[in-house]
Design a protein around this motif. Structure first.
Motif: not given
Length: 677
Positions: A187, A190, A211, A216, A218-220, A222-223, A226, A250, A254
């Protein structure tokens, strides 16, 4: 001195430093060749340690040069580049009039050599001496905090950055994101990223890495997505940032996304290739991993130890022995051994390819063995039906002074199960719990159920399940259901099937097993009920798939495959083989077809099982006497087992098949399993 002057002349006369003109200027001004400028030129090239020591000795005896702060800084950097941080520290300590650059260079020297505690100690000295850290200091200090996972100091450094007004600096911002990510404070990472006035690819890569380091995946990604929306191109650093999480599974979507990301990269580093290969391997995509490696070679990229360690499991999964042996040659050629990770991977690859002798050769040559090494070798023996060898190796491991872990006992219990060593299995389970005080896990209970079931002790297996201290899982009930199919235990089989349908309502294999139990008993109405239930739920039977390697390329066959370029030749040769098999007394085991159809139709269905097609393909395309290695995703059926024994005798070939449970080594009409599987 002559050598040094010669070296200096070489540098001064090179085109990069002005060539002969520079040399003439030095001569015309009557400046000594051994001057500050010459020293700087040499030091800026980060010479090897021998040259550096000679140069340093000349500087020390020169009263003007030895007190020059610029040369002192360059010496520190050069020694650091050679890993000689103690000498760099000596120069640092001997310098009386230090400035912030000295502290920065010393901190960076320690950080670049992974001496993070020492780096932070210099930072503390710097603060106590009233030197103000700058935009060069903070990124290095934050990297030291990251290396130590020292969030406490990292927070203090962040406060100091804000106080001096450097929190808007791009490099410091990137280092803060990396530090928070490494310390698991995603957090905060970010928040820093979002507040940065300027961001580059490194900023986002640092967030991806945060991440990834936390597992993580999947979260990696997502970045990464972005970054796409901001029209930022992914680079080698983006792929490298994913490295810590490549072992995580995964979704197919992905994996495809990372593949597309990789393909779009203009320049692919070795790390990028390694990441993509590892993702394929860890997501059960060995074919794709091997194909990518071959593509990597075509691009002129040479593999390293990480590449090979990632790829060897894929070779094992596909029984791609040709490629596996080629990787072994890479290892030997580049002198990458001893390396425990690589040696264990090699051992496992040979074991999965059914090459027990080569696996044992790797094992015997290892200078250091850990529990993984012993366990892998035991598992190899066990899956090949050589239970006595596995048991003997287990005893040797104990004699070597290594204590077995829970996985070691899984291997030895499984070996006992595959070889029918019922009493030995009972004894090892007792030793595990009583002597080594290892609390049995679900895997151990599953092995014991399998041991009892294979030995025909189905009632004891069921009784054992009822006494388990935890709820049985799929593997436990699956072992029992499989035993019920083999030994025609309808009543217990129905209980096992009912439990499995509750645990895994969409797992086709369990429906098929129950259907097989009914079919074996000729209860075709019940077979149809099971098949209708599967259709209603939308479950499809997993097709049998067999792989065979030819000259580094893996060929895949399905049952009844008509799409292979050599399909016509394969079926013609198969018909001839079936005729020869029948001359030797072969009678198709039509109960293995498990369909309520005419016997002739069953025989046709059995004849085109995927492993038979793969074997015939290998016969047609390899020299006489060459062993044939097949990998199948499902258990070999009874008819194929009988047929392959005869084929091995007819064509005088060793045929090694690895199905989902074990190895079958067929030679001259005999299988290594002794028909116990």
């Amino acid at each position: 001195m002559k050598a040094l002057i010669f070296c200096s002349r070489q540098i001064l006369t090179s085109k990069r430093f002005g060539g002969s003109a520079a040399h003439k200027r030095f001569n015309s001004s009557k400046v000594e060749l051994f001057s500050k400028e010459v020293c700087e030129i040499i030091l800026d090239k980060y010479p090897d340690l021998k040259t550096l020591n000679k140069l340093h000795s000349k500087i020390i005896v020169n009263e003007h040069l030895r007190i020059d702060p610029t040369l002192a800084i360059k010496l520190m950097r050069a020694y650091s580049a050679n890993g000689e941080t103690r000498v760099a520290r000596y120069i640092f300590d001997r310098t009386l009039e230090k400035n912030v650059v000295f502290f920065n260079v010393m901190i960076r020297s320690y950080v670049n050599n992974n001496l993070y505690v020492e780096a932070l100690s210099i930072y503390q000295v710097m603060s106590s001496c009233a030197f103000y850290p700058d935009h060069y200091t903070f990124p290095c200090v934050l990297k030291a905090c990251s290396g130590l996972d020292n969030l406490r100091v990292g927070l203090q450094v962040h406060d100091a950055i804000v106080k001096v007004g450097l929190d808007s600096n791009l490099f410091i911002g990137n280092a803060l994101v990396a530090m928070y990510g490494k310390c698991g404070r995603l957090r905060e990472a970010r928040k820093v990223l979002d507040q940065m006035p300027n961001r580059d690819v490194v900023s986002w890569n640092s967030m991806v890495a945060g991440y990834a380091q936390s597992g993580q995946f999947d979260d990696a990604l997502e970045i990464c997505k972005e970054m796409d929306s901001l029209k930022l191109n992914h680079d080698a650093g983006t792929m490298a940032s994913l490295l810590p999480v490549v072992k995580a599974e995964s979704s197919p979507e992905n994996v495809r996304y990372v593949h597309n990301m990789f393909e779009k990269m203009a320049r692919k580093s070795l790390v990028s290739w390694n990441v993509m290969i590892a993702i394929y391997v860890n997501n059960s995509m060995p074919n794709e991993a091997v194909s990518l490696f071959l593509q990597m070679e075509e691009c002129g990229m040479k593999p390293d130890a990480v590449t090979i360690a990632s790829l060897l499991p894929a070779c094992g999964d596909l029984s791609a022995l040709f490629l596996g042996r080629r990787l072994h040659k890479y290892i030997e050629k580049d002198n990458l051994l001893p390396n425990l990770l690589l040696e264990n991977a090699l051992l496992d690859m040979y074991a999965k390819c059914g090459c027990l002798e080569e696996a044992r050769d790797v094992f015997d040559k290892m200078k250091l063995r850990d529990v993984v090494s012993w366990t892998s070798m035991m598992s190899a023996y066990g899956k090949s039906g050589q239970g006595y060898d596995a048991v003997a190796l287990f005893a040797k491991m104990l004699d070597s002074g290594l204590n077995p872990d829970s996985i070691s006992f899984v291997s030895v219990l499984s070996a006992c199960s595959h070889a029918g060593l019922l009493e030995q299995g009972r004894r090892y389970f007792h030793i595990m719990t009583e002597q080594y005080r290892i609390v049995p896990r679900i895997e151990h209970f599953a092995c014991m159920v399998d041991l009892f079931g294979r030995a025909g002790e189905v009632e004891e297996a069921y009784s054992f399940i009822k006494q388990m201290p935890m709820e049985p899982n799929e593997r436990v009930w699956g072992a029992l259901l499989s035993a019920c199919r083999v030994h025609s235990k309808m009543d217990i089989g129905l209980i096992a099937a009912d439990c499995l349908f509750q645990l895994a309502p969409k797992q086709s294999g369990y429906y098929v097993l129950l259907s097989n139990i009914y079919a074996k008993a000729g209860m075709w109405k019940d077979v149809m009920n099971v098949r209708n239930a599967m259709k209603k739920i939308g479950i499809k039977k997993v097709p049998g798939i067999s792989n065979v390697e030819l000259k580094g390329q893996v060929h895949t066959f399905l049952a009844g495959d008509q799409y292979h370029p050599q399909a016509k030749s394969i079926y013609e040769e198969l018909d001839l083989l079936v005729g020869k098999m029948k001359e030797l007394g072969y009678i198709p085991q039509t109960e293995s077809a498990l369909h309520d159809v005419e016997v002739e139709d069953k025989e046709c269905h059995l004849a085109i099982h995927s492993e038979k097609l793969a074997i015939v393909f290998a016969i047609l395309n390899t020299k006489h006497g060459t062993p044939i290695r097949i990998t199948k995703n499902l258990r070999v059926c009874g008819d194929c087992h009988v047929a392959i024994k005869l084929i091995s005798k007819i064509v005088s070939r060793d045929i090694i098949i690895r199905d989902c449970n074990r190895f079958h080594h067929f030679s001259n009409g005999i299988c290594s399993c002794g028909d116990y599987w």
